[in-house]
Design a protein around this motif. Structure first.
Motif, mmCIF file in Angstrom:
data_model
loop_
_atom_site.group_PDB
_atom_site.id
_atom_site.type_symbol
_atom_site.label_atom_id
_atom_site.label_comp_id
_atom_site.label_asym_id
_atom_site.label_seq_id
_atom_site.Cartn_x
_atom_site.Cartn_y
_atom_site.Cartn_z
ATOM 1 N N ARG A 52 3.212 4.300 9.806
ATOM 2 C CA ARG A 52 2.662 2.979 10.121
ATOM 3 C C ARG A 52 2.017 3.013 11.501
ATOM 4 O O ARG A 52 2.503 3.666 12.411
ATOM 5 C CB ARG A 52 3.755 1.918 10.052
ATOM 6 C CG ARG A 52 4.247 1.691 8.625
ATOM 7 C CD ARG A 52 5.249 0.549 8.523
ATOM 8 N NE ARG A 52 5.661 0.382 7.137
ATOM 9 C CZ ARG A 52 6.648 1.058 6.570
ATOM 10 N NH1 ARG A 52 7.322 1.955 7.280
ATOM 11 N NH2 ARG A 52 6.962 0.863 5.304
ATOM 12 N N GLU A 53 0.923 2.309 11.620
ATOM 13 C CA GLU A 53 0.184 2.307 12.879
ATOM 14 C C GLU A 53 1.089 1.931 14.048
ATOM 15 O O GLU A 53 1.851 0.966 13.978
ATOM 16 C CB GLU A 53 -0.983 1.325 12.794
ATOM 17 C CG GLU A 53 -2.142 1.803 11.952
ATOM 18 C CD GLU A 53 -3.338 0.877 12.069
ATOM 19 O OE1 GLU A 53 -4.285 1.217 12.796
ATOM 20 O OE2 GLU A 53 -3.302 -0.188 11.421
ATOM 21 N N GLU A 55 3.674 3.488 15.178
ATOM 22 C CA GLU A 55 5.072 3.887 15.073
ATOM 23 C C GLU A 55 5.204 5.402 15.139
ATOM 24 O O GLU A 55 4.261 6.143 14.851
ATOM 25 C CB GLU A 55 5.687 3.357 13.768
ATOM 26 C CG GLU A 55 5.748 1.838 13.705
ATOM 27 C CD GLU A 55 6.544 1.334 12.508
ATOM 28 O OE1 GLU A 55 7.162 2.175 11.816
ATOM 29 O OE2 GLU A 55 6.548 0.115 12.277
ATOM 30 N N LYS A 113 -6.594 5.330 5.561
ATOM 31 C CA LYS A 113 -5.731 4.219 5.960
ATOM 32 C C LYS A 113 -5.569 3.293 4.768
ATOM 33 O O LYS A 113 -6.561 2.803 4.207
ATOM 34 C CB LYS A 113 -6.320 3.455 7.138
ATOM 35 C CG LYS A 113 -5.463 2.267 7.570
ATOM 36 C CD LYS A 113 -6.110 1.483 8.699
ATOM 37 C CE LYS A 113 -5.257 0.273 9.057
ATOM 38 N NZ LYS A 113 -5.901 -0.561 10.112
ATOM 39 N N GLY A 115 -3.507 -0.149 3.817
ATOM 40 C CA GLY A 115 -2.693 -1.207 4.407
ATOM 41 C C GLY A 115 -2.498 -0.930 5.891
ATOM 42 O O GLY A 115 -3.450 -0.714 6.634
ATOM 43 N N ASP A 116 -1.214 -0.913 6.316
ATOM 44 C CA ASP A 116 -0.925 -0.614 7.726
ATOM 45 C C ASP A 116 -0.482 0.832 7.921
ATOM 46 O O ASP A 116 0.076 1.181 8.965
ATOM 47 C CB ASP A 116 0.153 -1.556 8.255
ATOM 48 C CG ASP A 116 1.507 -1.369 7.563
ATOM 49 O OD1 ASP A 116 1.561 -0.695 6.504
ATOM 50 O OD2 ASP A 116 2.514 -1.884 8.079
ATOM 51 N N GLU A 117 -0.760 1.698 6.916
ATOM 52 C CA GLU A 117 -0.325 3.088 6.979
ATOM 53 C C GLU A 117 -1.502 4.040 7.179
ATOM 54 O O GLU A 117 -2.522 3.949 6.482
ATOM 55 C CB GLU A 117 0.426 3.478 5.706
ATOM 56 C CG GLU A 117 1.757 2.772 5.537
ATOM 57 C CD GLU A 117 2.485 3.212 4.286
ATOM 58 O OE1 GLU A 117 3.686 2.919 4.173
ATOM 59 O OE2 GLU A 117 1.849 3.837 3.404
#
Length: 334
Positions: A52-53, A55, A113, A115-117
């Motif tokens: 995840r962005e 992290e 990318k 979603g948020d991954e």
């Protein structure tokens, strides 16, 4: 008295917290029972995995979403704090967009990318992961690479089947068992013979590397060869330098595709001419400590070299970078 420099930190891909002892992967009942609470690391066709962005931990999946028991192609990675970790093939959901990031060579590249991954590459992103995630990602990539090459028996050519949840194979024709291969390679930081830690380091570049990329010298250990003899031979072959005082620094797995890098330091006479290996080494030169420090302080940008040209340091996930950092900021000695 000044001591010879040592690595100041663990190389990026040597960090691991997961327990991977053999007794865990040879206990099918235990693994199947614990599958309901296990986590799965996905690897796509290019061996990228989601984070995840912003992290530092892998974006793992709940194992039960893949069935009540481990699928046949699941690879057991180990256990940490009561949770089992596995790896499975997987791709981003839907139609991911491509976003620019700084890649493993310090140049811009695009990655998926969803979603948020972000689906990241180990070589480029490994240094941004926490210890658990770095160890899991490194192990998963090493195992997946090995299985890509282990589908057929090296003895009779028969098809193989997986054992120990990915940690061995057995030929279905002749019964031969095989285990994951690791090819040893040395990587050596050679400095001059001034004082304890020298004033210059021997760096070289291959013609296929991006412009300005320099690193320390490395090469594979040959059959019947000791690690120290490999260091001596490789430095002579690639740069024409004779080394002495060869000493061990540390190691790092390098699953690209299946190596372990064994780090050494050595001395050489900087007054003698260098002879780069034709077709393999485009340039080899002695670089002063001040230039190497300037490269570290440039945050990935190319810096001007005292002898002309520019330099970019090795990637952030490589042991070469850790070795150069330790040498650059060590006390030169007297």
């Amino acid at each position: 008295m000044t001591a010879p420099f040592q690595l100041g930190r663990l190389p990026t891909l040597s960090r691991s917290t997961v327990d991977r002892q053999e007794t865990l992967r040879t206990n099918p009942e235990r693994l199947r029972t614990r599958w309901v609470t296990a986590e799965v690391l996905l690897l796509d066709r290019k061996l990228r995995t989601p984070v995840r962005e912003g992290e530092s931990s892998l974006a793992t999946r709940k194992a039960v979403t893949f069935g009540d028991l481990p699928p046949k192609d699941a690879l057991f990675l180990g256990e940490w704090e009561g949770v089992d970790y596995w790896s499975l093939p997987g791709e981003p959901d839907g139609e991911p967009e491509l976003v620019p990031v700084r890649g493993s060579w310090g140049v811009r590249e695009e990655i998926p990318k969803a979603g948020d991954e972000l689906w990241v590459d180990l070589r480029a992103y490994g240094d941004q992961l926490d210890d658990r995630s770095a160890g899991l990602f490194t192990t998963a990539q090493a195992l997946r690479n090995w299985h890509r090459q282990a589908r057929y028996c090296a003895r009779c050519g028969g098809r193989t089947e997986r054992l120990q949840f990915g940690w061995a194979t057995r030929c279905q024709s002749c019964g031969r068992e095989e285990y994951p291969r690791t090819d040893p390679a040395i990587i050596c930081l050679v400095h001059d013979d001034v004082d304890v830690n020298g004033e210059h380091v021997l760096l070289a570049r291959q013609p296929v590397w991006p412009p300005g990329r320099y690193s320390v010298l490395a090469g594979f250990v040959e059959a019947g060869e000791s690690l120290e003899n490999c260091v001596t031979r490789e430095i002579r072959e690639e740069a024409g330098a004779e080394v002495w005082d060869v000493r061990y620094l540390g190691s790092q797995p390098w699953p690209f595709p299946r190596s372990i890098m064994l780090g050494f330091a050595a001395r050489a006479d900087a007054s003698r001419p260098l002879t780069p290996a034709d077709g393999e080494i485009e340039d080899a030169r002695w670089v002063p400590r001040a230039d190497v420090r300037a490269a570290f302080e440039s945050h990935g940008e190319a810096v001007a070299l005292t002898g002309g040209g520019t330099m970019i340091l090795p990637g952030t996930s490589s042991i070469a970078r850790v070795m150069l950092e330790a040498w650059a900021y060590a006390d030169p000695g007297a």
